[in-house]
Structure formats: structure tokens, C-alpha cells
Write a protein that holds these residues in place. Structure first.
Motif, short mmCIF file in Angstrom:
data_model
loop_
_atom_site.label_atom_id
_atom_site.label_comp_id
_atom_site.label_asym_id
_atom_site.label_seq_id
_atom_site.Cartn_x
_atom_site.Cartn_y
_atom_site.Cartn_z
N VAL A 1 0.86 -1.16 0.00
CA VAL A 1 0.00 0.00 0.00
C VAL A 1 0.91 1.23 0.00
N TYR A 2 0.68 2.12 -0.94
CA TYR A 2 1.52 3.31 -1.10
C TYR A 2 0.80 4.53 -0.52
N TYR A 3 1.54 5.27 0.31
CA TYR A 3 0.98 6.42 1.01
C TYR A 3 1.69 7.70 0.59
N CYS A 4 0.91 8.73 0.47
CA CYS A 4 1.40 10.08 0.23
C CYS A 4 1.52 10.76 1.59
N ALA A 5 2.57 11.57 1.77
CA ALA A 5 2.77 12.25 3.04
C ALA A 5 3.37 13.63 2.80
N THR A 6 3.15 14.51 3.77
CA THR A 6 3.73 15.84 3.68
C THR A 6 4.13 16.34 5.07
N THR A 7 5.00 17.33 5.07
CA THR A 7 5.52 17.85 6.33
C THR A 7 4.62 18.95 6.87
N SER A 8 4.95 19.38 8.09
CA SER A 8 4.22 20.49 8.70
C SER A 8 5.05 21.77 8.74
N THR A 9 6.29 21.70 8.21
CA THR A 9 7.16 22.88 8.21
C THR A 9 7.37 23.37 6.79
N THR A 10 7.37 24.65 6.60
CA THR A 10 7.47 25.20 5.25
C THR A 10 8.92 25.33 4.81
N MET A 11 9.14 25.09 3.54
CA MET A 11 10.43 25.35 2.90
C MET A 11 11.60 24.65 3.56
N GLU A 12 11.36 23.50 4.15
CA GLU A 12 12.46 22.72 4.69
C GLU A 12 12.05 21.26 4.83
N TYR B 1 1.38 14.52 7.96
CA TYR B 1 0.07 14.38 7.32
C TYR B 1 0.16 13.25 6.30
N TRP B 2 -0.86 12.39 6.33
CA TRP B 2 -0.83 11.18 5.52
C TRP B 2 -2.15 10.97 4.79
N GLY B 3 -2.06 10.40 3.61
CA GLY B 3 -3.25 9.95 2.92
C GLY B 3 -3.65 8.57 3.43
N LYS B 4 -4.69 8.02 2.82
CA LYS B 4 -5.19 6.71 3.24
C LYS B 4 -4.57 5.57 2.45
#
Length: 120
Positions: free
Chosen positions: A92-103, A109-112
Motif C-alpha cells: 500500500v503506497y501512502y502520500c505524506a507531507t511535512t508540517s514545516t514550510t520550505m524545509e 500528514y498522511w493519505g489513506k
């Protein structure tokens, strides 16, 4: 922040798939993003990451030369082009992102997830 993956499916070994991640809820172009994958019962593994502007990428050794991460900030979307797929890429492949900008930072944060199955 909402992340929604798509593009998974069933493919034969040696084939290709392109995963997409649609993001919403904040300024997409300010944050690094990544793909992870997880087999049931195992830990989630890093696959690839891309910085906020798209000019810096990183890959797990297991996918280097086969997978390509990219993003389109105008469309608030990230992609993972997977080629030369192997049965061991089944996850299962998940997309994720950070909570800090420009670094680079931790992925909070994760998708399902979207299922990728590779048959031999």
C-alpha cells in the motif's frame, strides 16, 4: 490538510504504474512531500521524497532508477512513476507531507493509501 492517493492497481512484473496524490487545505508549493509504502504487518518504508519546489529529490535504494517522483504545484499534485515493477513492490503506497514550510522535516500528514499489486 487532505491527501488523496490514486492510481494503484494490478500490474504484471516489468510493467508500470503512475500514482497520484491530490493535496488540499493549504499552500501546496510550500511543503516537501513524499511517498511511503507498507506491507500489512510490516513497518512503513520510505520510497521517495521531493522538496517544495521540485528540484531536489531522494529515493530509497530499492527503487532508484525505476521510480520517479515529481510534483505539479499548479495542480496541487504529486506523482510517482513506477517502472520495471517487481513482485516485491507490492504494497500500500501512502502520500505524506511535512508540517514545516520550505524545509525537510518529519511527515505529519498522511493519505489513506492506494494498493499496488505486482504479479509475477
Amino acid at each position: 490538510v487532505q491527501l488523496v492517493e490514486s492510481g494503484g492497481g494490478l500490474v504484471q512484473a516489468g510493467g508500470s504504474l503512475r500514482l497520484s496524490c491530490a493535496a488540499s487545505g493549504r499552500t501546496f508549493s510550500s511543503y516537501a512531500m513524499a511517498w511511503f509504502r507498507q506491507f500489512p504487518g510490516e513497518e512503513r518504508d520510505f520510497v521517495a521524497a521531493i522538496n517544495w519546489s521540485g528540484d531536489d529529490t531522494h529515493y530509497a535504494d530499492s527503487v532508484k532508477g525505476r521510480f520517479t517522483i515529481s510534483r505539479d504545484n499548479a495542480k496541487n499534485a504529486m506523482y510517482l512513476k513506477m517502472s520495471s515493477l517487481r513482485p516485491e513492490d507490492k504494497d500500500v503506497y501512502y502520500c505524506a507531507t511535512t508540517s514545516t514550510t520550505m524545509e525537510w522535516g518529519s511527515y505529519e500528514y498522511w493519505g489513506k493509501g492506494t494498493q499496488v499489486t505486482v504479479t509475477s
